[in-house]
Design an enzyme around this catalytic site. Structure first.
Site, PDB file in Angstrom:
ATOM      1  N   GLU A  33      -3.657  -9.844   3.208  1.00 54.31           N
ATOM      2  CA  GLU A  33      -4.121  -9.054   4.958  1.00 54.31           C
ATOM      3  C   GLU A  33      -5.444 -10.098   4.727  1.00 54.31           C
ATOM      4  O   GLU A  33      -6.072 -10.705   6.130  1.00 54.31           O
ATOM      5  CB  GLU A  33      -5.467  -7.837   4.667  1.00 54.31           C
TER       6      GLU A  33
ATOM      7  N   GLU B  36       0.654  -0.914   0.065  1.00 61.80           N
ATOM      8  CA  GLU B  36       0.043   0.207  -0.093  1.00 61.80           C
ATOM      9  C   GLU B  36       0.667   1.140   0.152  1.00 61.80           C
ATOM     10  O   GLU B  36       0.478   2.040  -0.777  1.00 61.80           O
ATOM     11  CB  GLU B  36      -0.708  -0.230   1.317  1.00 61.80           C
TER      12      GLU B  36
END
Ligand code: COA
Length: 254
Positions: free
Chosen positions: A132, A112
């Site tokens: 995740e 990210e």
């Protein structure tokens, strides 16, 4: 995690420095990166920034999963999500151009952070991923930003199937703009940032803001709310526990 900041010839290099933990991002990381960036924006001499990770193995393996378990209650979870989102926004909205120099793993928050940067240069050893969901979460900023960088289907492949993307594939799908041998990464990143540093600062800052126009701050709030709820789910608790106990998770969908 320590952040090291070194500046030379208008280019600042911010190094995430916890190689034994693959530069996993603990709670202190998020405000620290914002503060480091704000100091560089204010110093009057920095014209471009390189963000990188210490060691050979990782840019960053993402948020400190063990630390997620310490976030008790909804308010703490919400504040944490907000803090992460603020940091990605600070990188994305900085008037300084920011180059990510990725060697080894860029997973979760590491991927990210690369997405928040303006340009990504990768070593041949780079591996990107947003795993995740394996711990019951999703990358709250990645799911907002990756679709416009790599497309919705690649985002879903990475975020739901945990697909890992090597440097060449990352180059092909637009996650990375340049690939170089690992030994050349630091110099290549500095040279690239140096070219941006040599350009007129106001032109670069204005161009960056225009390219990034349409960033919707409402999206950050929406993602923060969704991630806060997800983080409070039984599956997230199980995923986080399973990671720290080094065993496969048993998800029940609640
Ligand atoms: N959070 C906390 N600790 C982490 C971490 C993370 N995101 N990523 C790595 N670490 C720690 C490991 O727990 C380990 O610590 P230990 O030596 O005290 O046990 C150390 O960093 C080295 O990692 P290890 O897992 O032993 O290396 P590996 O080569 O076997 O595997 C990875 C490397 C990156 C595949 C694996 O560490 C991993 O899957 N990390 C989590 C990635 C992730 O899910 N990121 C998204 C977070 S939401």
């Amino acid at each position: 995690m320590n952040l090291r900041v070194e500046t030379a010839d208008g280019v600042a290099t911010i190094t995430m420095d916890a190689p034994a933990k693959l530069n996993a991002m603990g709670r202190a990381f998020w405000p620290a990166l914002r503060d480091a960036l704000a100091a560089l924006e204010a110093d009057g001499s920095t014209r471009a920034v390189v963000v990188t990770g210490a060691g050979e193995r990782a840019f960053s393996a993402g948020g400190d999963i063990a630390g997620f378990a310490e976030l008790e209650g909804t308010a703490a979870k919400r504040e944490f999500q907000r803090d992460c989102m603020r940091t990605f926004a600070a990188v994305e909205e900085s008037p300084l151009p920011v180059v990510a120099a990725v060697r080894g793993y860029a997973l979760g928050g590491g991927c990210e952070l690369a997405l928040a940067c303006d340009v990504v240069i990768a070593a041949e050893t780079a591996v990107f991923g947003m795993p995740e969901a394996a711990v019951g979460l999703v990358p709250g900023f990645g799911v907002l930003r990756a679709p416009s960088v790599i497309g919705r289907q690649w985002t879903k492949l990475m975020a739901f199937a945990g697909e890992r993307v090597d440097a060449d594939t990352a180059l092909r799908i637009g996650l990375v703009q340049k690939v170089v041998p690992a030994a050349e990464l630091a110099a290549a990143a500095r040279a690239l940032a140096g070219r941006m540093a040599a350009a007129a600062p106001l032109a670069v800052a204005t161009g960056k803001a225009l390219v990034n126009r349409g960033v919707d701050r409402g999206e950050y709030d929406h993602s923060t709310a969704a991630l806060t709820a997800l983080h409070g789910s039984a599956d997230a608790a199980e995923g986080i526990r399973a990671f720290t106990e080094k065993r496969p998770p048993r998800f029940r969908g609640c």
